[in-house]
Design an enzyme around this catalytic site. Structure first.
Site, PDB file in Angstrom:
ATOM      1  N   TYR A 179     -10.184   7.082  -1.465  1.00 51.06           N
ATOM      2  CA  TYR A 179     -10.512   5.789  -0.854  1.00 51.06           C
ATOM      3  C   TYR A 179     -11.630   5.866   0.184  1.00 51.06           C
ATOM      4  O   TYR A 179     -12.478   4.965   0.252  1.00 51.06           O
ATOM      5  CB  TYR A 179      -9.255   5.141  -0.281  1.00 51.06           C
ATOM      6  CG  TYR A 179      -8.444   4.480  -1.371  1.00 51.06           C
ATOM      7  CD1 TYR A 179      -8.679   3.159  -1.738  1.00 51.06           C
ATOM      8  CD2 TYR A 179      -7.481   5.181  -2.073  1.00 51.06           C
ATOM      9  CE1 TYR A 179      -7.968   2.555  -2.763  1.00 51.06           C
ATOM     10  CE2 TYR A 179      -6.758   4.600  -3.100  1.00 51.06           C
ATOM     11  CZ  TYR A 179      -7.009   3.289  -3.446  1.00 51.06           C
ATOM     12  OH  TYR A 179      -6.312   2.702  -4.472  1.00 51.06           O
TER      13      TYR A 179
ATOM     14  N   GLU B 158       0.497   2.593  -4.815  1.00 43.08           N
ATOM     15  CA  GLU B 158       0.277   3.673  -5.770  1.00 43.08           C
ATOM     16  C   GLU B 158       1.213   4.847  -5.515  1.00 43.08           C
ATOM     17  O   GLU B 158       1.681   5.493  -6.454  1.00 43.08           O
ATOM     18  CB  GLU B 158      -1.189   4.091  -5.735  1.00 43.08           C
ATOM     19  CG  GLU B 158      -2.093   3.036  -6.372  1.00 43.08           C
ATOM     20  CD  GLU B 158      -3.549   3.103  -5.931  1.00 43.08           C
ATOM     21  OE1 GLU B 158      -3.958   4.162  -5.389  1.00 43.08           O
ATOM     22  OE2 GLU B 158      -4.271   2.108  -6.119  1.00 43.08           O
TER      23      GLU B 158
END
Length: 407
Positions: free
Chosen positions: A95, A137
């Site tokens: 990310y 996730e």
């Protein structure tokens, strides 16, 4: 945590994103692939070439900006993306790479208009969104371990290979370690990883076309050829068609996906499954589950294909039609051949239309699941909205980056 002032700045950028979103996302992907080539394996070059990946990301950024004060409105989109991320093995450490390149692209594309206040606001907004994805996730990864017994990639052996049509091949896959498979949810996909001759691993999502609870997984892969001279042929699909044989080993990640058959919402409401081309793969798995789990429910299966040569699962559907009295199967060809007509391989010709839905469903309320090429999905969605079908009764899946059916 986003401040009220930062939320206001994000909302003020919506018009700019609507006008320049695709320019921004094209710049972003080019920059990220240049600066961080380690993420290239997560992306399909055909989607990049066609621009669908860039358009999908631009739409997602705009939607997030519009709903910055109430991100719960995007729960469905978040789930779709989180499932896709997990299927590819994206982790929390990826990310910051995306965030750094996105913020740099905003500054480079907008130039002086990208003030420090705008960059700070989008940094905070991206951080909040990244935290949301990382949390969801993580939950999916833990669920995979608990239910399926593994996460990441596991070695599977090709136990059987067979043609489903002239352009679709089915691979029956079993774990190399001999461990039993837990049932997948009907409609889910797995991620397959192979390494072609160039030595660069590729990952692709393929829907499971088998009955949930089978001792194998089955994927049914269409050979993807370039649509125009500048586009690449499908790297993975052509490799599977040309090089993978019975006994070979591939790697699979556990089942993922939010496009799944849900429990009956209303007693007596028919289930209508509409499949276009290779979009039949998740729909066929749903059909098996519905017939076994909901034996008293009327099930209408509409298969749309160009012609008999590329119509998959002909014998399989004929067997199911003969075994289940609650099942109606209707096959429609849009480009039927003389041989199709001689062999009576289909029930009607043309595109999916209101007359066919009236013939098969009448004025009943029904629940619909659709999967196929984007033009077919958009056409089908419009037909259903003309019938005043509620959004909650229309379920669909794009193959590739998600789009907008109302566009």
């Amino acid at each position: 945590m986003l401040s009220a002032a930062q939320m206001e700045i994000i909302k003020q950028t919506v018009p700019v994103l609507e006008d320049h979103g695709e320019v921004l996302t094209r710049h972003f992907y080019q920059r990220m692939f240049r600066e961080n080539p380690e993420v290239l394996a997560f992306f399909n070059p055909a989607h990049q070439h066609a621009g669908t990946q860039q358009r999908a990301l631009a739409a997602a950024i705009c939607a997030y900006a519009r709903n910055i004060e109430n991100p719960a409105m995007l729960a469905g989109a978040v789930e779709l993306i989180a499932q896709k991320h997990v299927s590819l093995g994206i982790q929390a450490e990826h990310y910051p790479i995306v965030g750094e390149n996105l913020l740099a692209s905003i500054r480079e594309v907008l130039g002086e208009a990208a003030t420090d206040e705008i960059i700070d606001a989008w940094a905070a907004a991206y951080g909040a969104l990244a935290d949301l994805f990382i949390q969801r996730e993580g939950e999916i990864y833990r669920h995979q371990t608990e239910v399926h017994g593994w996460q990441g990639f596991k070695r599977f052996v090709v136990r059987q290979r067979e043609a489903a049509s002239d352009n679709i091949v089915s691979l029956y896959l079993v774990p190399e370690d001999g461990q039993p498979l837990q049932p997948h949810q009907p409609g889910q996909y797995v991620t397959l990883r192979v390494t072609p001759e160039n030595g660069v691993p590729v990952m692709r999502n393929y829907s499971l076309s088998n009955r949930p609870g089978s001792e194998h997984y089955r994927i049914s892969v269409k050979r993807e050829l370039a649509c125009d001279a500048g586009a690449p042929d499908g790297v993975c699909s052509n490799y599977l068609h040309d090089r993978i044989a019975q006994g070979d080993v591939v790697e699979l990640a556990p089942p993922c996906g939010e496009f799944v058959l849900t429990p009956v919402a209303e007693a007596g409401k028919p289930l209508v499954l509409i499949a276009g081309g290779v979009g039949i793969t998740p729909i066929l798995s749903m059909l098996y589950a519905a017939l076994e789990q909901q034996p008293d429910r009327e099930v209408i299966f509409i298969q749309c294909a160009l012609n008999g040569a590329v119509r998959p699962f002909e014998r399989e559907l004929a067997t199911l039609r003969g075994e289940y009295p609650n099942l109606t199967v209707h096959v429609r060809f849009s480009e039927a051949t003389d041989e199709d007509r001689i062999r009576a391989l289909h029930d009607s010709e043309g595109l999916l239309d209101s007359a066919l839905l009236d013939q098969l469903i009448g004025d009943q309320d029904a629940e619909f699941y659709l999967c196929g090429p984007a033009p077919m999905l958009k056409h089908g969605w419009r037909l259903l909205k003309q019938r005043a079908v509620e959004d909650a009764d229309i379920h669909f899946e794009f193959f590739g980056p998600a789009g907008d059916l109302a566009a």
